[in-house]
Design a protein around this motif. Structure first.
Motif, mmCIF file in Angstrom:
data_model
loop_
_atom_site.group_PDB
_atom_site.id
_atom_site.type_symbol
_atom_site.label_atom_id
_atom_site.label_comp_id
_atom_site.label_asym_id
_atom_site.label_seq_id
_atom_site.Cartn_x
_atom_site.Cartn_y
_atom_site.Cartn_z
ATOM 1 N N ASP A 278 79.001 19.763 41.367
ATOM 2 C CA ASP A 278 78.059 19.832 42.498
ATOM 3 C C ASP A 278 77.232 18.556 42.640
ATOM 4 O O ASP A 278 76.176 18.557 43.237
ATOM 5 N N LYS A 279 77.743 17.471 42.054
ATOM 6 C CA LYS A 279 76.983 16.220 42.059
ATOM 7 C C LYS A 279 76.539 15.796 43.478
ATOM 8 O O LYS A 279 75.466 15.252 43.665
ATOM 9 N N TYR A 280 77.381 16.005 44.463
ATOM 10 C CA TYR A 280 77.012 15.635 45.849
ATOM 11 C C TYR A 280 76.587 16.851 46.666
ATOM 12 O O TYR A 280 75.701 16.775 47.509
ATOM 13 N N SER A 281 77.256 18.001 46.423
ATOM 14 C CA SER A 281 76.976 19.176 47.250
ATOM 15 C C SER A 281 75.561 19.706 47.012
ATOM 16 O O SER A 281 74.916 20.193 47.932
ATOM 17 N N LYS A 282 75.062 19.551 45.801
ATOM 18 C CA LYS A 282 73.719 20.070 45.504
ATOM 19 C C LYS A 282 72.628 19.265 46.228
ATOM 20 O O LYS A 282 71.888 19.841 47.027
ATOM 21 N N PRO A 283 72.535 17.947 45.991
ATOM 22 C CA PRO A 283 71.455 17.213 46.679
ATOM 23 C C PRO A 283 71.593 17.233 48.198
ATOM 24 O O PRO A 283 70.599 17.133 48.909
ATOM 25 N N LEU A 284 72.808 17.348 48.696
ATOM 26 C CA LEU A 284 72.980 17.305 50.155
ATOM 27 C C LEU A 284 73.022 18.712 50.759
ATOM 28 O O LEU A 284 73.163 18.876 51.964
ATOM 29 N N GLY A 285 72.902 19.724 49.910
ATOM 30 C CA GLY A 285 72.807 21.101 50.406
ATOM 31 C C GLY A 285 74.074 21.614 51.067
ATOM 32 O O GLY A 285 74.013 22.302 52.082
ATOM 33 N N ALA A 286 75.232 21.302 50.487
ATOM 34 C CA ALA A 286 76.491 21.801 51.072
ATOM 35 C C ALA A 286 76.866 23.114 50.395
ATOM 36 O O ALA A 286 77.211 23.142 49.215
ATOM 37 N N THR A 287 76.757 24.182 51.163
ATOM 38 C CA THR A 287 76.988 25.512 50.594
ATOM 39 C C THR A 287 78.028 26.281 51.387
ATOM 40 O O THR A 287 78.426 25.859 52.476
ATOM 41 N N PHE A 288 78.439 27.414 50.810
ATOM 42 C CA PHE A 288 79.301 28.352 51.542
ATOM 43 C C PHE A 288 78.706 29.744 51.337
ATOM 44 O O PHE A 288 77.852 29.945 50.458
ATOM 45 N N LEU A 289 79.135 30.696 52.154
ATOM 46 C CA LEU A 289 78.644 32.061 51.992
ATOM 47 C C LEU A 289 79.630 32.838 51.133
ATOM 48 O O LEU A 289 80.822 32.900 51.448
ATOM 49 N N ASN A 290 79.148 33.379 50.023
ATOM 50 C CA ASN A 290 80.039 34.108 49.121
ATOM 51 C C ASN A 290 80.305 35.524 49.644
ATOM 52 O O ASN A 290 79.825 35.899 50.714
ATOM 53 N N LYS A 291 81.024 36.310 48.851
ATOM 54 C CA LYS A 291 81.451 37.635 49.328
ATOM 55 C C LYS A 291 80.280 38.518 49.737
ATOM 56 O O LYS A 291 80.403 39.365 50.619
ATOM 57 N N SER A 292 79.131 38.304 49.099
ATOM 58 C CA SER A 292 77.990 39.140 49.482
ATOM 59 C C SER A 292 77.108 38.451 50.518
ATOM 60 O O SER A 292 75.946 38.848 50.727
ATOM 61 N N GLY A 293 77.666 37.375 51.137
ATOM 62 C CA GLY A 293 76.933 36.730 52.229
ATOM 63 C C GLY A 293 75.821 35.802 51.768
ATOM 64 O O GLY A 293 75.021 35.322 52.566
ATOM 65 N N LYS A 294 75.778 35.513 50.467
ATOM 66 C CA LYS A 294 74.734 34.618 49.933
ATOM 67 C C LYS A 294 75.262 33.178 49.851
ATOM 68 O O LYS A 294 76.409 32.966 49.477
ATOM 69 N N PRO A 295 74.387 32.197 50.167
ATOM 70 C CA PRO A 295 74.855 30.815 50.043
ATOM 71 C C PRO A 295 75.023 30.383 48.592
ATOM 72 O O PRO A 295 74.203 30.724 47.738
ATOM 73 N N GLU A 296 76.098 29.665 48.327
ATOM 74 C CA GLU A 296 76.359 29.113 46.987
ATOM 75 C C GLU A 296 76.799 27.668 47.163
ATOM 76 O O GLU A 296 77.411 27.330 48.173
ATOM 77 N N THR A 297 76.528 26.840 46.156
ATOM 78 C CA THR A 297 76.873 25.419 46.262
ATOM 79 C C THR A 297 78.388 25.215 46.132
ATOM 80 O O THR A 297 79.027 25.832 45.278
ATOM 81 N N LEU A 298 78.918 24.349 46.978
ATOM 82 C CA LEU A 298 80.362 24.054 46.945
ATOM 83 C C LEU A 298 80.721 23.217 45.712
ATOM 84 O O LEU A 298 79.937 22.366 45.286
ATOM 85 N N GLN A 299 81.899 23.458 45.162
ATOM 86 C CA GLN A 299 82.403 22.677 44.025
ATOM 87 C C GLN A 299 83.402 21.655 44.563
ATOM 88 O O GLN A 299 84.344 22.018 45.258
ATOM 89 N N MET A 300 83.167 20.404 44.211
ATOM 90 C CA MET A 300 83.951 19.334 44.866
ATOM 91 C C MET A 300 84.884 18.557 43.938
ATOM 92 O O MET A 300 84.725 18.545 42.729
ATOM 93 N N GLY A 301 85.836 17.888 44.589
ATOM 94 C CA GLY A 301 86.674 16.913 43.909
ATOM 95 C C GLY A 301 86.871 15.735 44.865
ATOM 96 O O GLY A 301 86.728 15.915 46.077
#
Ligand code: ATP
Ligand code: MG
Length: 464
Positions: A278-301
């Protein structure tokens, strides 16, 4: 069909008695590409790509693209200019920024001419409508110029200040899913490098300023390589000395199994893959909505292939001092056909054969892959010299022996091989085999990993 007389091909001519001031160390690929008029220098560290080399670049792009699509990639294009603000957020403007080209617009806003696009692509996702876990994994790639004010730009396309890169950025729901993506894209990279038929090595690499937890580099072995690679013949470990810290350059035992069967080679890095977390997704706030509709940070490559560097480095490995040699799938043309000289004895009797051959060759390899050297004012010898230096996989000469009443013979020069004298039918068969070989390379599937150690890639080692 391509005609040699129409080709823009600004060969570098050095007058015989000229004193050449050699200010820069040249590599084999750089020397040949420049002398043959395939590339020209734009300014220190930038290059102009001329038509013959552009064909090679386009072929390399399409091969990379094919492999990226197979790995589930979707092509996008991001602007060269990235707001410096984004790089401030990820902390990448805090260290040494002397390699970055920074520009301002008329209102004073600062931008980077992007050396890489992690920030830009992550910010793009952060501002897109909420992404659902159902849309993931997302594998986005682009092919475009990158800008780095390299301290020591050298060896032509190999280390330029502006160069062409294919960069892919991937987004997953979890670390495990990101690891699966990493494996899929790595497979695509290995397939691409096998298709080029240049021996390559995959090594464990340092994550450097890019960050992340896991990283591999792909290298071509060459004395002009700027990296030291360690290979252990006891356990198969392969790593970039950089990853092992300062004493790795002189270390005598394998960092993995402590054996002393350690060898060192020089490598040119042609591709690099990173598992970023999450080195970039965390500081830049890149998230997705998980199965329960909650935002979670994207895991990148992120995954980069230096298109122009791969081409130059492949030439560095394959070519001789005098002649270019190409990976079959990248050669500018498959076949070059040279006909008789204007006014020669054989001109009239063999021109009909020349025309017939052109038609048959068009059928076999397609007009686009055929170069007709119809500069009839030049001797066959002069044109053959050009053809050899350009390294066409197959050059066919319709000369004096083609005028023989009985059993007319053509000359066939395969790149790097002795001349052969063959009938037209035999020549066409060789061309057909070449085309078939290219098809097979293109259709190559990923080999199961247990077969890879004996693959033709002659990899010095694989990381286990
Ligand atoms: P190097 O260590 O050689 O400077 P890098 O590790 O900085 O390269 P990456 O950021 O990993 O490069 O970029 C991905 C790929 O882009 C590299 O594997 C290489 O093929 C290519 N590349 C990087 N810098 C250059 C350059 N200056 N000229 C041409 N290609 C380059
Ligand atoms: Mg790298």
């Amino acid at each position: 069909m391509n005609k040699a007389s129409r080709l823009f091909w600004p060969v570098l001519i050095t007058p015989k008695n000229a004193v050449v001031k050699q200010t820069e160390q040249l590599s084999r690929s750089q020397k040949l590409l420049m002398e043959l008029g395939l590339i020209k220098s734009g300014s220190n560290g930038t290059y102009q790509i001329m038509p013959i080399a552009q064909r090679v670049v386009d072929k390399c792009i399409s091969l990379v693209q094919r492999n990226m699509q197979e790995a589930g990639g979707q092509k996008i294009s991001l602007p060269v200019l990235t707001p410096a603000q984004l790089w401030k957020k990820t902390g990448r403007l805090e260290g040494d920024i002397s390699e970055f080209y920074m520009v301002r617009d008329r209102s004073g806003k600062q931008f980077l001419m992007s050396p890489t696009h992690e920030e830009a692509v992550t910010a793009m996702l952060a501002t897109a409508a909420p992404i659902s876990y159902r849309q993931l994994p997302l594998r986005l790639y682009q092919i475009g110029p990158k800008f780095r004010d390299e301290l020591k730009s050298r060896f032509g396309l190999m280390r330029a200040k502006e160069f062409l890169m294919k960069d892919m950025y991937t987004f997953d729901v979890s670390k495990e899913a990101a690891e699966c993506t990493y494996a899929t894209v790595s497979d695509a990279y290995e397939r691409f490098f096998r298709q080029l038929e240049v021996p390559f090595v995959k090594v464990e690499a340092a994550t450097g300023i890019m960050g992340g937890s896991l990283s591999h580099e792909y290298h071509y072995i060459s004395p002009v390589g700027e990296d030291t690679l360690l290979n252990c013949s006891a356990c198969g470990y392969a790593g970039n000395a950089e990853v092992l810290g300062s004493d790795a350059e002189t270390a005598s035992t394998c960092p993995s199994c402590q054996s002393t069967q350690l060898s060192r080679v020089r490598g040119v890095e042609v591709a690099h893959t990173f598992l970023l977390g999450d080195k970039y997704s965390k500081p830049l706030g890149a998230t997705f909505l998980n199965k329960s509709g909650k935002p979670e940070t994207l895991q990148m490559g992120c995954y980069g292939v230096g298109i122009t560097r791969v081409i130059a480095a492949a030439l560095e490995v394959l070519s001789t001092e005098q002649e270019l040699r190409w990976p079959k799938l990248l050669a500018p043309y498959d076949v070059c056909l040279i006909g008789p000289k204007q006014g020669s004895k054989e001109q009239a009797p063999v021109e009909r054969l020349e025309n017939e051959l052109l038609q048959q060759l068009t059928q076999i390899c397609g007009a686009e892959q055929l170069l007709h050297d119809e500069r009839k004012e030049l001797t066959i010898g002069k044109r053959l010299l050009d053809a050899k230096r350009l390294g066409h996989p197959l050059t066919i000469v319709v000369g004096a022996k083609a005028a023989q009443q009985e059993a007319p013979q053509l000359e066939l020069h395969a790149s790097g091989a002795e001349k052969m004298e063959l009938s037209a039918a035999e020549v066409l068969r060789v061309v057909a085999t070449h085309v078939q070989h290219k098809q097979q390379l293109l259709q190559q599937q990923q080999m199961p990993s247990h077969e890879q150690d004996t693959s033709e890639s002659q990899a010095v080692g694989h990381v286990h």
